[in-house]
Scaffold this motif. Sequence first.
Motif, mmCIF file in Angstrom:
data_model
loop_
_atom_site.group_PDB
_atom_site.id
_atom_site.type_symbol
_atom_site.label_atom_id
_atom_site.label_comp_id
_atom_site.label_asym_id
_atom_site.label_seq_id
_atom_site.Cartn_x
_atom_site.Cartn_y
_atom_site.Cartn_z
ATOM 1 N N THR A 140 -11.570 -1.359 10.125
ATOM 2 C CA THR A 140 -11.912 -0.930 8.761
ATOM 3 C C THR A 140 -11.037 0.247 8.330
ATOM 4 O O THR A 140 -10.556 0.291 7.192
ATOM 5 C CB THR A 140 -13.397 -0.544 8.682
ATOM 6 O OG1 THR A 140 -14.194 -1.629 9.136
ATOM 7 C CG2 THR A 140 -13.801 -0.172 7.271
ATOM 8 N N GLN A 184 -7.642 -1.005 7.335
ATOM 9 C CA GLN A 184 -7.669 -1.637 6.015
ATOM 10 C C GLN A 184 -7.671 -0.584 4.899
ATOM 11 O O GLN A 184 -6.954 -0.726 3.905
ATOM 12 C CB GLN A 184 -8.913 -2.525 5.865
ATOM 13 C CG GLN A 184 -8.852 -3.818 6.638
ATOM 14 C CD GLN A 184 -10.154 -4.597 6.480
ATOM 15 O OE1 GLN A 184 -11.186 -4.056 6.087
ATOM 16 N NE2 GLN A 184 -10.101 -5.888 6.818
ATOM 17 N N SER A 240 -4.347 1.184 4.521
ATOM 18 C CA SER A 240 -3.319 0.312 3.939
ATOM 19 C C SER A 240 -3.560 0.077 2.447
ATOM 20 O O SER A 240 -2.740 -0.535 1.771
ATOM 21 C CB SER A 240 -3.255 -1.023 4.680
ATOM 22 O OG SER A 240 -4.432 -1.767 4.455
ATOM 23 N N ASP A 251 -6.586 -1.245 1.090
ATOM 24 C CA ASP A 251 -7.642 -2.226 0.820
ATOM 25 C C ASP A 251 -8.988 -1.507 0.834
ATOM 26 O O ASP A 251 -9.492 -1.115 1.892
ATOM 27 C CB ASP A 251 -7.612 -3.331 1.884
ATOM 28 C CG ASP A 251 -8.659 -4.401 1.641
ATOM 29 O OD1 ASP A 251 -9.184 -4.453 0.512
ATOM 30 O OD2 ASP A 251 -8.943 -5.173 2.569
ATOM 31 N N SER A 298 -11.900 -2.754 -0.207
ATOM 32 C CA SER A 298 -12.995 -3.717 -0.365
ATOM 33 C C SER A 298 -14.197 -3.369 0.510
ATOM 34 O O SER A 298 -15.344 -3.574 0.101
ATOM 35 C CB SER A 298 -12.507 -5.131 -0.059
ATOM 36 O OG SER A 298 -12.046 -5.221 1.281
ATOM 37 N N LYS A 299 -13.972 -2.835 1.706
ATOM 38 C CA LYS A 299 -15.089 -2.456 2.584
ATOM 39 C C LYS A 299 -15.902 -1.315 1.971
ATOM 40 O O LYS A 299 -17.134 -1.312 2.062
ATOM 41 C CB LYS A 299 -14.576 -2.037 3.969
ATOM 42 C CG LYS A 299 -13.986 -3.152 4.772
ATOM 43 C CD LYS A 299 -15.075 -4.072 5.251
ATOM 44 C CE LYS A 299 -14.455 -5.128 6.160
ATOM 45 N NZ LYS A 299 -15.403 -6.152 6.524
ATOM 46 N N LYS A 325 -13.242 2.273 -8.497
ATOM 47 C CA LYS A 325 -12.578 1.127 -9.127
ATOM 48 C C LYS A 325 -11.683 1.554 -10.299
ATOM 49 O O LYS A 325 -10.622 0.987 -10.502
ATOM 50 C CB LYS A 325 -13.623 0.116 -9.625
ATOM 51 C CG LYS A 325 -14.459 -0.513 -8.544
ATOM 52 C CD LYS A 325 -13.701 -1.521 -7.758
ATOM 53 C CE LYS A 325 -13.628 -2.817 -8.528
ATOM 54 N NZ LYS A 325 -12.884 -3.831 -7.802
#
Length: 179
Positions: free
Chosen positions: A19, A22, A25, A27, A29-30, A87
């Motif tokens: 996690t 991610q 990098s 991402d 989303s988690k 977001k």
Amino acid sequence: MGIGDDFNFPSTIKTLEKTIQQITSGDLSKIEEMYISQAMALEVMFTSLARRAKAQEKLLQYETHMRFALKAQNQCRATLQALVQLKQPSNTTFVKQANIAQGHQQVNNLAEKNITPQNELLKGSYAQLDTGTTPTPTGIDTTLEALGEINGRKNTGRQEKVITECLQNRQKPRGARID
């Protein structure tokens, strides 16, 4: 089997490392999933506590359940606000000057190139003003004497006039006592 008996520490560490990779990098989303799960859980808590509060007959129990329900609702709102901020990040604005005084405020709008630092004020022709040493004390000027009678005031004002008139008329001055 108790709570935590089936906990596998090495697999949890591997999942956590994955996690973190991610997220680093780019991402997210988690994190979004976590925020959504947390908001849903807080909404369920709010609903449950509000229903329990409604069923209470005594004021103290009603107040306690409603206080916790409203705290859960506030946490849900904060979680959703953090998700929206993740977001859609807001643009950061760097402001050089903010005029936020309630009363009198003096604003000095000087260009940065015109500002002279304090340590540069004594350069050039002004350097002679500050020698950097303490001056030595001098002796007393003995030629200076006290002022004599010739420099005194001739008309000493209204008070002397009133006293002189009272003495001439032999009346008592205002506010004076006769013994």
